[in-house]
Write a protein that holds these residues in place. Sequence first.
Motif, PDB file in Angstrom:
ATOM      1  N   VAL A 150       0.838  -1.197   0.000  1.00  0.00           N
ATOM      2  CA  VAL A 150       0.000   0.000   0.000  1.00  0.00           C
ATOM      3  C   VAL A 150       0.875   1.250   0.000  1.00  0.00           C
ATOM      4  O   VAL A 150       1.879   1.331   0.715  1.00  0.00           O
ATOM      5  N   VAL A 151       0.498   2.230  -0.826  1.00  0.00           N
ATOM      6  CA  VAL A 151       1.087   3.572  -0.775  1.00  0.00           C
ATOM      7  C   VAL A 151      -0.077   4.557  -0.765  1.00  0.00           C
ATOM      8  O   VAL A 151      -0.867   4.599  -1.710  1.00  0.00           O
TER       9      VAL A 151
ATOM     10  N   GLU B 271     -10.482  -0.150   5.852  1.00  0.00           N
ATOM     11  CA  GLU B 271      -9.741  -1.231   5.187  1.00  0.00           C
ATOM     12  C   GLU B 271      -8.307  -1.293   5.714  1.00  0.00           C
ATOM     13  O   GLU B 271      -7.793  -2.372   6.041  1.00  0.00           O
ATOM     14  N   LEU B 272      -7.655  -0.149   5.794  1.00  0.00           N
ATOM     15  CA  LEU B 272      -6.254  -0.116   6.218  1.00  0.00           C
ATOM     16  C   LEU B 272      -6.099  -0.494   7.685  1.00  0.00           C
ATOM     17  O   LEU B 272      -5.107  -1.119   8.075  1.00  0.00           O
ATOM     18  N   LEU B 273      -7.076  -0.124   8.518  1.00  0.00           N
ATOM     19  CA  LEU B 273      -7.044  -0.539   9.922  1.00  0.00           C
ATOM     20  C   LEU B 273      -7.164  -2.060  10.033  1.00  0.00           C
ATOM     21  O   LEU B 273      -6.434  -2.700  10.795  1.00  0.00           O
ATOM     22  N   GLN B 274      -8.070  -2.645   9.241  1.00  0.00           N
ATOM     23  CA  GLN B 274      -8.235  -4.096   9.257  1.00  0.00           C
ATOM     24  C   GLN B 274      -6.999  -4.817   8.746  1.00  0.00           C
ATOM     25  O   GLN B 274      -6.641  -5.894   9.240  1.00  0.00           O
ATOM     26  N   MET B 275      -6.321  -4.218   7.761  1.00  0.00           N
ATOM     27  CA  MET B 275      -5.119  -4.830   7.192  1.00  0.00           C
ATOM     28  C   MET B 275      -3.904  -4.640   8.086  1.00  0.00           C
ATOM     29  O   MET B 275      -2.854  -5.251   7.854  1.00  0.00           O
ATOM     30  N   GLY B 276      -4.022  -3.797   9.108  1.00  0.00           N
ATOM     31  CA  GLY B 276      -2.891  -3.509   9.971  1.00  0.00           C
ATOM     32  C   GLY B 276      -1.881  -2.558   9.352  1.00  0.00           C
ATOM     33  O   GLY B 276      -0.747  -2.452   9.834  1.00  0.00           O
TER      34      GLY B 276
ATOM     35  N   ILE C 236      -3.688   8.830  13.017  1.00  0.00           N
ATOM     36  CA  ILE C 236      -3.194   7.504  12.660  1.00  0.00           C
ATOM     37  C   ILE C 236      -1.687   7.555  12.443  1.00  0.00           C
ATOM     38  O   ILE C 236      -1.108   8.611  12.206  1.00  0.00           O
ATOM     39  N   THR C 237      -1.058   6.398  12.523  1.00  0.00           N
ATOM     40  CA  THR C 237       0.346   6.254  12.179  1.00  0.00           C
ATOM     41  C   THR C 237       0.477   5.064  11.237  1.00  0.00           C
ATOM     42  O   THR C 237      -0.363   4.150  11.259  1.00  0.00           O
TER      43      THR C 237
END
Length: 288
Positions: free
Chosen positions: A129-130, A243-248, A258-259
């Motif tokens: 991811v970018v 989505e990104l939170l679920q993907m870690g 967020i970080t």
Amino acid sequence: MKLAIQRRGRRAAFCISHVQPFFALPANVNLIQTAPFESGGHTISLPAYLRERDLWNSPIPAVDYALVLLGEIARQWRHEIDYVVVLLHRKLCTTQPLGKPDAAFSNMWLAAGDSVDVEAELTRYPEDVVTALPFFFADGLEGQYGRCHLVHDFWRLLAICVDAGLLSSSEALAFCSDKVLLWGPTMGQLPVDVVIRLAEGYERLLEAVAATDFTCTRPQDGYQKRCLSFFAERFVGYALLQELLQMGKVSRLPDGGITMARHNIGYCCTVAAGGVAPDELRNWTSIK
């Protein structure tokens, strides 16, 4: 019919634009035209796609369907590609800050178009991811919307989302108060399945709105006409965050921000045509 695209290995890149892009596009970047204009390279016409689907006369602005088209392409090619890269006619996500900082936005940069090597920038993307650095709004997405558009329109669109089952009541409250705004799938690189899911949710939003008699409260105001687009940007940005939170790929901070890992961070670069110097772009704060 499966749409023909250019790709490099397991990655496909797209530039969504209504005019000739302000930088030279590599041969393997597909140009999604939201309006007709002369261009070289491989092009995909959004108006033609909408006519094929009988959506040309939809009450929803045609440009809002660009993500829907991108999702259709991703579905057709999901077994041949792993990642989808997206840039806009004068914006792209770079892996390092390029140009000079925007005086109005600390997480955006300004550069002259002839100084941007798009192919080199995209080659630096990792197999991951970018996403461009997000915006942070202390008063939440609802508050930020209300500073640019009428918050009454935000509430009406949010009610449509809840009625259509796009958000539960608790999710709607969380959406209003969330302080993070990601660029969504129109900037950077995402796994193909993530793009498909985001596009499907986005299309459901457009369908739900089209099924009502919704119009912006002040249609005579040119800027207020984009109240749906402005809401939809926040809706799909919030969906990407989940989505990104679920993907870690991102983690929450105590202040609601967020970080993320360094290699997942991109930088939003806005460019000008030709040899315009970055100093001449410092007041381009209307470019959103």
